[in-house]
Design a protein around this motif. Structure first.
Motif, PDB file in Angstrom:
ATOM      1  N   PRO A   1      32.051  21.509  50.543  1.00  0.00           N
ATOM      2  CA  PRO A   1      33.483  21.824  50.613  1.00  0.00           C
ATOM      3  C   PRO A   1      34.232  20.736  51.383  1.00  0.00           C
ATOM      4  O   PRO A   1      33.605  19.971  52.120  1.00  0.00           O
ATOM      5  CB  PRO A   1      33.492  23.122  51.418  1.00  0.00           C
ATOM      6  CG  PRO A   1      32.317  22.984  52.337  1.00  0.00           C
ATOM      7  CD  PRO A   1      31.280  22.170  51.607  1.00  0.00           C
TER       8      PRO A   1
ATOM      9  N   GLY B   1      32.411  27.201  45.554  1.00  0.00           N
ATOM     10  CA  GLY B   1      33.026  27.041  44.227  1.00  0.00           C
ATOM     11  C   GLY B   1      32.054  26.590  43.154  1.00  0.00           C
ATOM     12  O   GLY B   1      32.450  26.135  42.081  1.00  0.00           O
ATOM     13  N   LYS B   2      30.740  26.785  43.404  1.00  0.00           N
ATOM     14  CA  LYS B   2      29.702  26.400  42.421  1.00  0.00           C
ATOM     15  C   LYS B   2      29.919  27.083  41.081  1.00  0.00           C
ATOM     16  O   LYS B   2      29.790  26.475  40.035  1.00  0.00           O
ATOM     17  CB  LYS B   2      28.291  26.852  42.868  1.00  0.00           C
ATOM     18  CG  LYS B   2      27.763  26.281  44.125  1.00  0.00           C
ATOM     19  CD  LYS B   2      26.329  26.759  44.369  1.00  0.00           C
ATOM     20  CE  LYS B   2      26.145  28.243  44.632  1.00  0.00           C
ATOM     21  NZ  LYS B   2      26.637  28.746  45.906  1.00  0.00           N
TER      22      LYS B   2
ATOM     23  N   ALA C   1      35.322  17.365  40.191  1.00  0.00           N
ATOM     24  CA  ALA C   1      33.909  17.573  40.562  1.00  0.00           C
ATOM     25  C   ALA C   1      33.058  17.749  39.299  1.00  0.00           C
ATOM     26  O   ALA C   1      31.965  17.177  39.202  1.00  0.00           O
ATOM     27  CB  ALA C   1      33.782  18.788  41.476  1.00  0.00           C
ATOM     28  N   ALA C   2      33.562  18.504  38.321  1.00  0.00           N
ATOM     29  CA  ALA C   2      32.804  18.743  37.081  1.00  0.00           C
ATOM     30  C   ALA C   2      32.570  17.414  36.353  1.00  0.00           C
ATOM     31  O   ALA C   2      31.475  17.146  35.852  1.00  0.00           O
ATOM     32  CB  ALA C   2      33.546  19.727  36.181  1.00  0.00           C
TER      33      ALA C   2
ATOM     34  N   ILE D   1      26.706  20.678  46.291  1.00  0.00           N
ATOM     35  CA  ILE D   1      28.171  20.736  46.285  1.00  0.00           C
ATOM     36  C   ILE D   1      28.661  21.047  47.703  1.00  0.00           C
ATOM     37  O   ILE D   1      28.217  22.028  48.316  1.00  0.00           O
ATOM     38  CB  ILE D   1      28.690  21.866  45.352  1.00  0.00           C
ATOM     39  CG1 ILE D   1      28.035  21.784  43.961  1.00  0.00           C
ATOM     40  CG2 ILE D   1      30.218  21.826  45.241  1.00  0.00           C
ATOM     41  CD1 ILE D   1      28.363  20.562  43.178  1.00  0.00           C
TER      42      ILE D   1
ATOM     43  N   ASN E   1      33.683  19.268  46.395  1.00  0.00           N
ATOM     44  CA  ASN E   1      34.554  20.105  45.556  1.00  0.00           C
ATOM     45  C   ASN E   1      35.975  20.127  46.118  1.00  0.00           C
ATOM     46  O   ASN E   1      36.430  21.111  46.691  1.00  0.00           O
ATOM     47  CB  ASN E   1      34.008  21.531  45.419  1.00  0.00           C
ATOM     48  CG  ASN E   1      34.873  22.350  44.472  1.00  0.00           C
ATOM     49  OD1 ASN E   1      35.635  21.803  43.671  1.00  0.00           O
ATOM     50  ND2 ASN E   1      34.751  23.671  44.564  1.00  0.00           N
ATOM     51  N   ASP E   2      36.671  19.023  45.943  1.00  0.00           N
ATOM     52  CA  ASP E   2      38.076  18.966  46.360  1.00  0.00           C
ATOM     53  C   ASP E   2      38.969  19.408  45.202  1.00  0.00           C
ATOM     54  O   ASP E   2      40.074  19.879  45.390  1.00  0.00           O
ATOM     55  CB  ASP E   2      38.448  17.534  46.807  1.00  0.00           C
ATOM     56  CG  ASP E   2      38.048  16.482  45.779  1.00  0.00           C
ATOM     57  OD1 ASP E   2      37.319  16.810  44.816  1.00  0.00           O
ATOM     58  OD2 ASP E   2      38.454  15.326  45.937  1.00  0.00           O
ATOM     59  N   ASP E   3      38.425  19.271  43.986  1.00  0.00           N
ATOM     60  CA  ASP E   3      39.168  19.630  42.782  1.00  0.00           C
ATOM     61  C   ASP E   3      38.117  19.952  41.709  1.00  0.00           C
ATOM     62  O   ASP E   3      37.200  19.163  41.494  1.00  0.00           O
ATOM     63  CB  ASP E   3      40.017  18.412  42.362  1.00  0.00           C
ATOM     64  CG  ASP E   3      40.735  18.656  41.054  1.00  0.00           C
ATOM     65  OD1 ASP E   3      41.816  19.245  41.079  1.00  0.00           O
ATOM     66  OD2 ASP E   3      40.177  18.274  39.996  1.00  0.00           O
ATOM     67  N   VAL E   4      38.243  21.117  41.073  1.00  0.00           N
ATOM     68  CA  VAL E   4      37.197  21.580  40.151  1.00  0.00           C
ATOM     69  C   VAL E   4      36.984  20.608  38.992  1.00  0.00           C
ATOM     70  O   VAL E   4      35.843  20.244  38.681  1.00  0.00           O
ATOM     71  CB  VAL E   4      37.541  22.987  39.612  1.00  0.00           C
ATOM     72  CG1 VAL E   4      36.576  23.409  38.514  1.00  0.00           C
ATOM     73  CG2 VAL E   4      37.522  23.996  40.736  1.00  0.00           C
TER      74      VAL E   4
ATOM     75  N   THR F   1      32.671  28.346  39.754  1.00  0.00           N
ATOM     76  CA  THR F   1      33.869  27.869  39.040  1.00  0.00           C
ATOM     77  C   THR F   1      33.588  26.520  38.383  1.00  0.00           C
ATOM     78  O   THR F   1      33.957  26.298  37.224  1.00  0.00           O
ATOM     79  CB  THR F   1      35.056  27.732  40.034  1.00  0.00           C
ATOM     80  OG1 THR F   1      35.097  28.919  40.819  1.00  0.00           O
ATOM     81  CG2 THR F   1      36.362  27.544  39.316  1.00  0.00           C
ATOM     82  N   ILE F   2      32.926  25.628  39.113  1.00  0.00           N
ATOM     83  CA  ILE F   2      32.592  24.318  38.527  1.00  0.00           C
ATOM     84  C   ILE F   2      31.632  24.523  37.345  1.00  0.00           C
ATOM     85  O   ILE F   2      31.764  23.892  36.302  1.00  0.00           O
ATOM     86  CB  ILE F   2      31.949  23.370  39.575  1.00  0.00           C
ATOM     87  CG1 ILE F   2      32.890  23.122  40.746  1.00  0.00           C
ATOM     88  CG2 ILE F   2      31.545  22.048  38.932  1.00  0.00           C
ATOM     89  CD1 ILE F   2      32.271  22.328  41.894  1.00  0.00           C
TER      90      ILE F   2
END
Ligand code: 5GP
Length: 184
Positions: free
Chosen positions: A123, A16-17, A173-174, A121, A167-170, A19-20
């Motif tokens: 998962p 999810g890199k 994490a951002a 990051i 990355n449990d939640d975008v 998306t973040i």
């Protein structure tokens, strides 16, 4: 003007890199993403010069000879590399430049630019990672299996990164990443 920070931003394929990263670009004006060169073929929807510079193996090797890459590596049979000049121009302007790169490139940057900020990051679990990679639907089975086996190798490098972000939640994490880059 104060030079920007160089951020090594790494994570397993499918974590999810991207998306973040979109979230970071949308919420912080100082953030820039370096556009890499690659010899892999574009995926559906990827635009040359935006997601990557899609170039041939010969062109890539010419840039290696000219010493035009800040780092480069081979990942799942393709070359990937960071154009040096574009990154340094952005740093000079005080921008915080993210290099979304795999572990071999990350190690090269940590050696060459010890003042970089390194972030890995991860998962919530490897099962979740495999599910995300399959759900994305952008790779064939052979490529998915190659990317999952690359995880085994990449795992050994997490310890060299200064920060590990889950990355449990975008959005969460951002937010954590922005705190890291502004406070380090
Ligand atoms: P993808 O094919 O999924 O776009 O990228 C595969 C892997 O190559 C990802 O881990 C991505 O972060 C990494 N990568 C992308 N650009 C570069 C680069 O310029 N240098 C290095 N070393 N890795 C890169």
């Amino acid at each position: 003007m104060k030079r920007g920070k160089l951020i090594v931003y790494t994570g397993y394929s499918g974590v999810g890199k991207g998306t973040i990263m979109k979230k970071l670009l949308a919420t912080d004006d100082s953030v820039r993403l370096s556009v890499s060169c690659t010899t892999r073929s574009p995926r559906e929807g990827e635009v040359d010069g935006v997601h990557y510079y899609f170039i041939s193996k010969e062109q890539f090797e010419e840039i290696i000879r000219e010493d035009g890459f800040l780092e480069y590596a081979t990942y799942c049979d393709n070359y990937y590399g960071t154009p040096a000049k574009a990154v340094d121009d952005m740093l000079e302007k005080g921008l915080n430049v993210f290099l979304e790169i795999e572990v071999q490139g990350g190690m090269q940057i940590m050696k060459k630019r010890p003042d970089c900020v390194s972030i890995f990051i991860v998962p919530p679990s490897l099962e979740e990672l495999e599910r995300r990679l399959r759900d994305r639907g952008t790779e064939d089975e052979e490529t998915i299996l190659k990317r999952l086996s690359a995880v085994e190798e990449e795992k050994n490098f997490v310890k060299y990164y200064t920060y590990t972000v889950l990355n449990d939640d975008v959005d969460r994490a951002a937010k954590e990443i922005l705190e890291i880059i502004h406070n380090s």
